[in-house]
Scaffold this active site. Sequence first.
Site, PDB file in Angstrom:
ATOM      1  N   SER A 116       0.826  -1.127  -0.004  1.00  0.00           N
ATOM      2  CA  SER A 116      -0.023   0.191   0.101  1.00  0.00           C
ATOM      3  C   SER A 116       1.022   1.338  -0.046  1.00  0.00           C
ATOM      4  CB  SER A 116      -0.896  -0.067   1.219  1.00  0.00           C
ATOM      5  OG  SER A 116      -0.297   0.100   2.447  1.00  0.00           O
TER       6      SER A 116
ATOM      7  N   LYS B 265       0.940   4.668   6.861  1.00  0.00           N
ATOM      8  CA  LYS B 265       0.337   5.525   5.810  1.00  0.00           C
ATOM      9  C   LYS B 265       0.959   6.717   5.823  1.00  0.00           C
ATOM     10  CE  LYS B 265      -2.727   2.217   4.822  1.00  0.00           C
ATOM     11  NZ  LYS B 265      -2.848   1.413   3.347  1.00  0.00           N
TER      12      LYS B 265
END
Length: 292
Positions: free
Chosen positions: A58, A119
């Site tokens: 990701s 993230k």
Amino acid sequence: MAQPEDIPAVDPATTLAEPAPKPRSETRDTIFFLVKLIIAVLIFRSFVISPFNIPSQSMLPRLYIGDYLFVSKWNYGFSRWSLPFGMPLIPGRVFGRDPARGDVVVFRGPPGEDHDVIKRVIGLPGDSIQVRHGQLILNGTAIPRERVADFTVPISPNYPAGSECPAEFVDNDAKGTPICRYMQFRETLPNGKSYMVLDRGEMPDRDDTNVYSVPAGTVFVMGDNRDDSGDSRFPAPADVMPGQQSGMGYIPMDRIEGKAVVTFFSTDGSANWFLPWTWFSAARWKRIGEGF
């Protein structure tokens, strides 16, 4: 007349002598040393530096599956999630500081995704966030998005074709080595923080969203691999409606554990633990030492 018996002289040093010390137990000393070492390591990992490994794609292109990095724990303050297993020994958040837009942070995912996640911070409290045709809109202003050379990553045990690289993105480099190829863009935030993001083409549920208003005490996070990241564009599992994809939702500040600092090791997954020489051939040496 009876003579008195001889009374032996008493040595004062003998009567006042301390009892002989018990012999030291090596086992006890070893256990005591190990306990102190474990406590020191836990304190260091909780409040100074902690390792983290990348399990998903990701955060491509910045982070590969198989990367290992150090996370600094003091940047944003401390909470229960700074401690091993989230032990509830710290109330709320102490010495709290908000992250900056563009910081790459490790945080404890929401209930239902209750594990450590990494993230990039995109939105702070009070910000409005939207994605239109793959372009990030921050507080009503389109974030510059410049097309650059395609990103390629070798097909490897850590990044196999099919499960990680869909067939339409499989290619070969100039030497005929199988690779995965994605469109790549440079995104630059208002504070000057610049980084690369990937795009797999039009994906309406990811490339076109509603407007998100970031609540107080939370941040909005996204993965750099925009079309393969369950992030704040999608609700946390507890808030998912039928037919919706789950993600992270807004991340409370007290669940942020630290800031990514530097990559200290990286492997393509081809090593065999029982064949030590493969540890070196599997290492991606050029990725070691990359900062953020």
